[in-house]
Design a protein around this motif. Sequence first.
Motif, PDB file in Angstrom:
ATOM      1  N   PRO A 136      -8.272 -13.795 -14.021  1.00 35.81           N
ATOM      2  CA  PRO A 136      -8.738 -14.727 -12.956  1.00 35.81           C
ATOM      3  C   PRO A 136      -8.235 -16.019 -12.177  1.00 35.81           C
ATOM      4  O   PRO A 136      -8.419 -15.768 -11.279  1.00 35.81           O
ATOM      5  CB  PRO A 136     -10.390 -15.718 -13.817  1.00 35.81           C
ATOM      6  CG  PRO A 136     -10.127 -14.524 -14.838  1.00 35.81           C
ATOM      7  CD  PRO A 136      -9.061 -14.164 -15.311  1.00 35.81           C
ATOM      8  N   THR A 137      -7.141 -16.705 -13.401  1.00 38.32           N
ATOM      9  CA  THR A 137      -7.037 -17.750 -12.052  1.00 38.32           C
ATOM     10  C   THR A 137      -5.782 -17.263 -11.467  1.00 38.32           C
ATOM     11  O   THR A 137      -5.863 -17.183 -10.253  1.00 38.32           O
ATOM     12  CB  THR A 137      -5.940 -18.098 -13.406  1.00 38.32           C
ATOM     13  OG1 THR A 137      -6.341 -19.507 -14.429  1.00 38.32           O
ATOM     14  CG2 THR A 137      -5.006 -19.257 -12.638  1.00 38.32           C
ATOM     15  N   VAL A 138      -5.303 -15.637 -11.414  1.00 38.31           N
ATOM     16  CA  VAL A 138      -4.191 -15.371 -10.417  1.00 38.31           C
ATOM     17  C   VAL A 138      -4.936 -14.912  -9.192  1.00 38.31           C
ATOM     18  O   VAL A 138      -4.680 -14.938  -8.385  1.00 38.31           O
ATOM     19  CB  VAL A 138      -3.289 -14.239 -11.174  1.00 38.31           C
ATOM     20  CG1 VAL A 138      -2.326 -13.052 -10.258  1.00 38.31           C
ATOM     21  CG2 VAL A 138      -2.411 -14.153 -12.666  1.00 38.31           C
ATOM     22  N   LEU A 139      -6.197 -13.783  -9.669  1.00 38.56           N
ATOM     23  CA  LEU A 139      -7.109 -13.406  -8.690  1.00 38.56           C
ATOM     24  C   LEU A 139      -7.819 -14.578  -7.665  1.00 38.56           C
ATOM     25  O   LEU A 139      -7.704 -14.734  -6.529  1.00 38.56           O
ATOM     26  CB  LEU A 139      -8.513 -12.731  -9.282  1.00 38.56           C
ATOM     27  CG  LEU A 139      -7.947 -11.333  -9.879  1.00 38.56           C
ATOM     28  CD1 LEU A 139      -9.305 -11.011 -10.644  1.00 38.56           C
ATOM     29  CD2 LEU A 139      -7.448 -10.596  -9.080  1.00 38.56           C
ATOM     30  N   ALA A 140      -7.735 -15.689  -8.275  1.00 39.01           N
ATOM     31  CA  ALA A 140      -8.777 -17.094  -7.240  1.00 39.01           C
ATOM     32  C   ALA A 140      -7.044 -17.743  -6.580  1.00 39.01           C
ATOM     33  O   ALA A 140      -7.904 -17.826  -5.547  1.00 39.01           O
ATOM     34  CB  ALA A 140      -8.948 -17.618  -8.224  1.00 39.01           C
ATOM     35  N   VAL A 141      -5.921 -17.948  -6.826  1.00 40.68           N
ATOM     36  CA  VAL A 141      -4.443 -18.152  -5.934  1.00 40.68           C
ATOM     37  C   VAL A 141      -4.595 -17.053  -4.994  1.00 40.68           C
ATOM     38  O   VAL A 141      -4.412 -17.420  -4.136  1.00 40.68           O
ATOM     39  CB  VAL A 141      -3.740 -18.168  -7.458  1.00 40.68           C
ATOM     40  CG1 VAL A 141      -2.542 -18.413  -6.671  1.00 40.68           C
ATOM     41  CG2 VAL A 141      -4.422 -19.407  -8.801  1.00 40.68           C
ATOM     42  N   ILE A 142      -4.511 -15.535  -5.537  1.00 39.44           N
ATOM     43  CA  ILE A 142      -4.477 -14.867  -4.540  1.00 39.44           C
ATOM     44  C   ILE A 142      -5.689 -14.813  -3.710  1.00 39.44           C
ATOM     45  O   ILE A 142      -4.959 -15.205  -2.446  1.00 39.44           O
ATOM     46  CB  ILE A 142      -4.532 -12.822  -5.005  1.00 39.44           C
ATOM     47  CG1 ILE A 142      -3.010 -13.394  -5.811  1.00 39.44           C
ATOM     48  CG2 ILE A 142      -4.631 -11.660  -3.817  1.00 39.44           C
ATOM     49  CD1 ILE A 142      -3.237 -11.801  -6.215  1.00 39.44           C
ATOM     50  N   ALA A 143      -7.075 -14.980  -3.590  1.00 35.71           N
ATOM     51  CA  ALA A 143      -8.414 -15.167  -2.771  1.00 35.71           C
ATOM     52  C   ALA A 143      -7.416 -16.716  -2.011  1.00 35.71           C
ATOM     53  O   ALA A 143      -7.687 -17.117  -1.201  1.00 35.71           O
ATOM     54  CB  ALA A 143      -9.054 -15.341  -3.343  1.00 35.71           C
ATOM     55  N   PHE A 144      -7.022 -17.338  -2.692  1.00 35.45           N
ATOM     56  CA  PHE A 144      -7.639 -19.327  -1.984  1.00 35.45           C
ATOM     57  C   PHE A 144      -5.702 -18.520  -0.881  1.00 35.45           C
ATOM     58  O   PHE A 144      -5.797 -19.296   0.385  1.00 35.45           O
ATOM     59  CB  PHE A 144      -6.613 -20.046  -3.179  1.00 35.45           C
ATOM     60  CG  PHE A 144      -5.963 -21.306  -2.559  1.00 35.45           C
ATOM     61  CD1 PHE A 144      -7.090 -22.083  -2.308  1.00 35.45           C
ATOM     62  CD2 PHE A 144      -4.641 -21.683  -2.359  1.00 35.45           C
ATOM     63  CE1 PHE A 144      -6.035 -23.435  -1.443  1.00 35.45           C
ATOM     64  CE2 PHE A 144      -4.003 -22.695  -1.909  1.00 35.45           C
ATOM     65  CZ  PHE A 144      -5.712 -23.406  -1.475  1.00 35.45           C
ATOM     66  N   ASP A 145      -4.856 -17.855  -1.400  1.00 31.82           N
ATOM     67  CA  ASP A 145      -3.501 -18.061  -0.212  1.00 31.82           C
ATOM     68  C   ASP A 145      -3.805 -17.181   0.717  1.00 31.82           C
ATOM     69  O   ASP A 145      -3.550 -17.446   2.076  1.00 31.82           O
ATOM     70  CB  ASP A 145      -2.125 -17.135  -1.384  1.00 31.82           C
ATOM     71  CG  ASP A 145      -1.503 -17.941  -2.114  1.00 31.82           C
ATOM     72  OD1 ASP A 145      -1.817 -18.891  -1.959  1.00 31.82           O
ATOM     73  OD2 ASP A 145      -1.425 -16.739  -3.228  1.00 31.82           O
ATOM     74  N   PHE A 146      -4.816 -16.325   0.479  1.00 35.83           N
ATOM     75  CA  PHE A 146      -5.593 -15.417   1.755  1.00 35.83           C
ATOM     76  C   PHE A 146      -5.727 -15.993   2.594  1.00 35.83           C
ATOM     77  O   PHE A 146      -5.980 -16.094   4.155  1.00 35.83           O
ATOM     78  CB  PHE A 146      -6.862 -14.524   1.269  1.00 35.83           C
ATOM     79  CG  PHE A 146      -7.111 -12.872   2.386  1.00 35.83           C
ATOM     80  CD1 PHE A 146      -6.075 -12.445   3.461  1.00 35.83           C
ATOM     81  CD2 PHE A 146      -7.967 -13.267   2.631  1.00 35.83           C
ATOM     82  CE1 PHE A 146      -6.515 -11.288   3.933  1.00 35.83           C
ATOM     83  CE2 PHE A 146      -8.089 -12.798   4.130  1.00 35.83           C
ATOM     84  CZ  PHE A 146      -7.836 -11.890   4.420  1.00 35.83           C
TER      85      PHE A 146
END
Length: 201
Positions: A136-146
């Motif tokens: 979930p951390t990685v997915l959240a950071v990917i969403a933040f990057d987007f």
Amino acid sequence: AYPYHLHTYLPQNTEMLFVWSFLLKSEMAAALLNWGFLVALLSLTIGFLSRATGVLPALCAAFIILSAPICAGYSVTLKNDLPAAALLFAHYCALIRAVDLKSAGDPSAARWALLCGIFLGGAAGHKLNALFVGAPTVLAVIAFDFHQRKKQPGVRALALVLLLGAAVPSVPWFARTAWATMPRVRLTLKSGTVFVTNYSA
């Protein structure tokens, strides 16, 4: 204990950490080393909450942690739960700092994202379940990057830096685990037999 068994090499960081104490033939050194993770967890809690809320809530949170029997028990027992918990909390602290700095346009956010990944990879090396927290951390950071790229095209992605940091402590462990367990995995696939053990990481 079980050559080529899938779970034999999972808590590698815990084993490698405490083996030096046992080489010195000192159970006290091993216990103090494990107790140090409780101190680290309390220090992170107090430091993070002191900045985010105030000293009193931070001290109350530290008291709650100390009053939990499971925390006291794991701090004097050579298990991988407390080291994993301390590193996971540290990864959250670094993650929040990285996101705050990135939102403010500070280039030092990448260093905090790298540190976040290192903490996450270290926690996974202690306890495999940390991977389920890391996803979930990685997915959240990917969403933040987007979201950041929509506001500022061409901005550096934090997720890649985070994954690089996580790879530093975890890839050697995964490679060793894969090499050690391949003979057993091939035998399992060939025979169609499922091997069950009561050993858990």
